[in-house]
Design a protein around this motif. Structure first.
Motif, short mmCIF file in Angstrom:
data_model
loop_
_atom_site.label_atom_id
_atom_site.label_comp_id
_atom_site.label_asym_id
_atom_site.label_seq_id
_atom_site.Cartn_x
_atom_site.Cartn_y
_atom_site.Cartn_z
N UNK A 87 0.86 -1.18 0.00
CA UNK A 87 0.00 0.00 0.00
C UNK A 87 0.89 1.23 0.00
N UNK A 88 0.29 2.38 0.16
CA UNK A 88 1.08 3.62 0.13
C UNK A 88 2.09 3.67 1.27
N UNK A 89 1.76 3.04 2.41
CA UNK A 89 2.70 3.00 3.53
C UNK A 89 3.96 2.22 3.16
N UNK A 90 3.77 1.11 2.47
CA UNK A 90 4.93 0.31 2.05
C UNK A 90 5.82 1.12 1.12
N UNK A 91 5.21 1.81 0.18
CA UNK A 91 5.99 2.61 -0.77
C UNK A 91 6.77 3.70 -0.04
N UNK A 92 6.09 4.34 0.92
CA UNK A 92 6.76 5.41 1.66
C UNK A 92 7.94 4.88 2.49
N UNK A 93 7.70 3.78 3.20
CA UNK A 93 8.72 3.25 4.12
C UNK A 93 9.93 2.68 3.38
N UNK A 94 9.70 2.07 2.21
CA UNK A 94 10.77 1.32 1.56
C UNK A 94 11.41 2.04 0.38
N UNK A 95 10.69 3.00 -0.23
CA UNK A 95 11.26 3.63 -1.42
C UNK A 95 11.21 5.16 -1.37
N UNK A 96 10.10 5.74 -0.97
CA UNK A 96 10.04 7.21 -0.92
C UNK A 96 11.10 7.75 0.02
N UNK A 104 19.56 -2.92 0.58
CA UNK A 104 19.57 -4.33 0.98
C UNK A 104 19.81 -4.49 2.48
N UNK A 105 19.72 -3.39 3.25
CA UNK A 105 20.02 -3.43 4.68
C UNK A 105 19.13 -4.39 5.45
N UNK A 106 17.86 -4.49 5.04
CA UNK A 106 16.92 -5.32 5.81
C UNK A 106 16.83 -6.75 5.31
N UNK A 107 17.62 -7.10 4.29
CA UNK A 107 17.52 -8.43 3.71
C UNK A 107 18.69 -9.29 4.18
N UNK A 108 18.67 -9.67 5.43
CA UNK A 108 19.74 -10.48 6.01
C UNK A 108 19.21 -11.88 6.32
N UNK A 516 12.30 -11.94 1.94
CA UNK A 516 12.84 -11.58 3.26
C UNK A 516 11.96 -12.07 4.40
N UNK A 517 10.71 -12.44 4.09
CA UNK A 517 9.80 -12.92 5.13
C UNK A 517 9.94 -14.41 5.38
N UNK A 518 10.71 -15.10 4.54
CA UNK A 518 10.78 -16.56 4.61
C UNK A 518 12.10 -17.00 5.23
N UNK A 519 12.01 -17.89 6.21
CA UNK A 519 13.20 -18.54 6.76
C UNK A 519 13.38 -19.93 6.14
N UNK A 520 12.25 -20.57 5.86
CA UNK A 520 12.24 -21.84 5.15
C UNK A 520 11.50 -21.64 3.84
#
Length: 721
Positions: A87-96, A104-108, A516-520
């Motif tokens: 949604x618009x929140x995702x766009x704002x938090x991750x790209x705007x 790639x900071x959050x993709x560990x 990034x949400x998946x461990x398995x």
């Protein structure tokens, strides 16, 4: 909310709650932050949301979200689903916020593949080893705690070595011999030292009054005897001192004692006395008597010395435990006074024998024996003084010695604990070694089928950007950045890309970030995508690209079925999803009510008719979109009924639209109050009743000419004209 199917599209106009719904789902997505406080209506103190997943033959599973007006929120996701929301929140938090420069900071972390070796049995064994190791560690901890408690009872808690008595340090020690009990005795002796310990060194035994050489010379010599009768000598010898004193006092012919005047007989006797006293025999007797007196005095002195020596021996015995390193033995032994007297008496007896016969030479064995004994005593005194001097020095430094003893006691306790726990430590070490080895095996097994989340995101994002933009924009997986003609854009992407391009980039980022949400990898079966208006500002080319990306979700993440809730206000996009079977079920949301679509897609004006119907019935007030709804409905009729008309005005002038022309506000609202204009843009805006009459006129027109349109929408039309 009641929706059936795993792939659902929900159509809703603006302001109907799509964004609110997406935010409620996003509250269940890890790391997305708190809900905005204004998600609750102004006239409410709290809000609740519930979403239930129903599966045949299984219990219902629900997501619940609640929030109070003070900002307190509660999210309980019991569905087992992994919600991923666009949604618009995702766009704002991750790209705007990053000016459309992906990070790639959050993709560990890693994603474990489905083909990964089953390590459940090994992990069970690993857990057992962990518990065993913890039990061994607990036993060691208890031993350390007991040791620390014992030292604490001795008031040693401020000693550095006490603070270092920890399990971690014990585990690092090697086994060493220890003597804790001896050091404890030393500590207690030092701790119990009397306050006023006398100076113990300086012990002495004076023998200067004894002239051994003179005694030996006297005994060995043979003296001639004076020519006196035995009777005379026997009479005079015992009184020699008295006679010598009298002769010294004699002055004239009068006796100094009785005052009698001397006669010839007396003078003769006095001359005999004087000759005797001045003779050698008297001198020898005098020397012998002097030596005997000195020897008798020596015996008395020795008894006093022995008392002093034994007193120091007792102090040594008392203080010795406090300073065990100084004294391995006691003070040297010395003869008892009785034994000493025997040796001295042996010399005295020789002297008495000599006195009896000064002409006889005597042996000196007794004198030599006394010499040897006194030499032995002198050596003992020297050794004793050396030891006692060290003891005096130690006593004077007893405070320092006590501190050192405290430190040594803590060190010895550490050695003792290490020795006592040796078997436990060895067993724990063996368990730790086995644990580490098994963990490495598990890691090796898991590594065979895992990949970095960052790599999975980058690979998918690169593919999606290429599928949408072709060669115009590319994504470098290594640098994790968008490029234009092989030039890294970085934060310049915000100014270079159009709004539509940035929107589709954001959606590609959303899809790729799912990894990034998946461990398995098998966790992908739990994914639930919630997408709110993904085509804002997009031209139709990009709309098709977004639709294709959504269609390929199953293959991208190996999903069957795909769980998808897509919400949009764009009827064309909604119909595109329905016609191409990208979604399985279609619904509409209007005024808080969800309805299933009766056909596979929506007529563009169907929702507008519903809006006009609600205004006409007074169920809702006219809004800034009411004029636009009137225009949408009439333009739809125009394209179907009389497409030859060159404009909306020409269409309204046709005979079939006379009823519409008779309502002065219909055309005005189509022209002035559509496309987002508001009634307040006019100097004299129409009141709500005038707008309501226009809505009634349009509905009457459709009822008269195309009643099936109303019937298909379930509108039971009974309004007055």
């Amino acid at each position: 909310m009641a929706l059936s199917g795993s792939r659902v599209a929900l159509y809703s106009g603006n302001g109907q709650g799509k964004t609110c719904i997406s935010r409620l789902f996003r509250a269940a997505e890890p790391g997305t932050g708190n809900l905005p406080i204004r998600i609750i209506n102004y006239d409410s103190k709290s809000g609740n949301f519930s979403f239930t997943v129903k599966q045949p033959g299984a219990d219902d599973k629900s997501l619940s979200v609640s929030m109070s007006f003070d900002g307190t929120q509660s999210v309980n996701n019991g569905t087992g689903c992994i919600f991923h929301v666009f949604n618009s929140d995702y766009v704002h938090d991750n790209l705007v916020a990053s000016h459309y420069s992906p990070s790639d900071d959050s993709f560990s972390g890693y994603i474990i593949g489905k083909e990964n070796i089953d390590v459940s049995l090994k992990r069970e064994r690993l857990n057992n080893l962990l518990q065993q190791g913890q039990q061994k560690r607990a036993a060691i901890d208890q031993a350390v705690d007991r040791a620390r408690g014992e030292l604490a009872d001795l008031n040693l808690t401020r000693i550095r070595n006490y603070k270092e008595l920890t399990t971690e340090n014990i585990l690092l020690l090697d086994v060493e011999p220890y003597d804790y009990d001896a050091i404890l005795s030393e500590f207690r002796a030092l701790n119990d030292l009397p306050e006023n310990v006398p100076t113990l060194a300086g012990i002495s035994f004076d023998i200067d009054s004894i002239d051994f050489d003179s005694i030996e010379t006297l005994l060995k010599a043979s003296f001639s005897r004076d020519e006196f009768t035995e009777e005379f000598i026997k009479e005079v010898s015992p009184k020699r001192s008295f006679i010598e004193t009298g002769l010294d006092l004699l002055d004239g012919d009068i006796c100094p004692f009785c005052g009698r005047r001397f006669d010839d007989e007396v003078r003769t006797l006095i001359r005999s006395y004087d000759v005797y006293v001045q003779g050698q025999e008297a001198k020898v007797a005098d020397a012998i008597e002097s030596h005997i007196t000195a020897l008798e005095s020596l015996k008395v002195s020795y008894r006093a010395f022995d008392v002093s020596y034994q007193d120091r021996r007792n102090w040594l015995f008392r203080l010795k435990p406090a300073f065990p390193g100084l004294f391995e033995e006691e003070l040297p032994s010395i003869p008892t006074p009785t034994d000493f007297d025997i040796v001295v008496n042996g010399v005295i007896e020789l002297l008495n024998e000599k006195a009896g016969d000064i002409s006889a030479a005597c042996g000196c064995g007794a004198v030599e024996k006394l010499r040897e004994q006194i030499s032995s005593i002198t050596d003992a005194i020297s050794s004793a003084n050396s030891a006692l001097s060290a003891l005096d020095q130690s006593v004077s430094g007893s405070t320092r010695a006590l501190t050192i003893s405290k430190q040594k006691l803590c060190v010895e306790m550490s050695k003792k604990v290490r020795s006592d726990c040796d078997s436990l430590i060895e067993e724990r070490a063996a368990i730790s070694e086995e644990y580490a080895k098994l963990l490495e095996e598990i890691k090796a097994d898991e590594d065979r089928g895992r990949r970095l989340k960052r790599d999975a995101v980058a690979e998918t994002l690169s593919r999606l950007i290429h599928s949408v933009f072709g060669n115009k924009y590319t994504f470098d997986p290594e640098l994790f950045t968008v490029q234009l003609d092989n030039k890294v854009l970085g934060t310049d992407a915000e100014g270079v890309m159009s709004d539509g391009e940035k929107s589709v980039l954001a959606f590609c980022h959303y899809i790729a970030s799912t990894w990034s949400l998946l461990d398995l990898e098998e966790d992908s079966a739990k994914l639930f995508f919630v997408i709110d208006d993904p085509i804002s500002s997009l031209d139709y080319h990009y709309v098709y690209s977004v639709a294709q990306i959504i269609k390929e979700l199953g293959s991208t993440f190996s999903l069957s079925p795909v769980r998808l809730l897509l919400m949009t206000h764009n009827t064309a996009f909604f119909n595109l999803l329905a016609r191409n079977n990208i979604v399985g079920k279609c619904f509409t949301l209007h005024s808080g009510v969800i309805e299933s679509c009766k056909s596979s897609y929506l007529a563009p004006y169907s929702e507008h008719l519903k809006d006009l119907y609600e205004v006409a019935r007074g169920e809702s007030q006219p809004t800034h979109t009411t004029g636009n709804s009137i225009r949408q409905v009439i333009e739809t009729l125009w394209r179907f009924d009389y497409p030859a008309a060159t404009s909306l005005g020409n269409y309204l002038e046709t005979p079939g639209c006379s009823d519409l022309c008779n309502c002065e506000y219909v055309y005005t609202m189509c022209q002035d109050l559509s496309h987002g204009a508001t009634p307040f843009d006019r100097e004299q805006p129409p009141d709500d009743e005038a707008v309501k009459r226009a809505c009634v006129t349009v509905l009457n027109h459709i009822y008269e000419r195309y009643p099936g349109q109303l019937i298909a929408l379930g509108i039971d039309y009974d309004l007055d004209s």
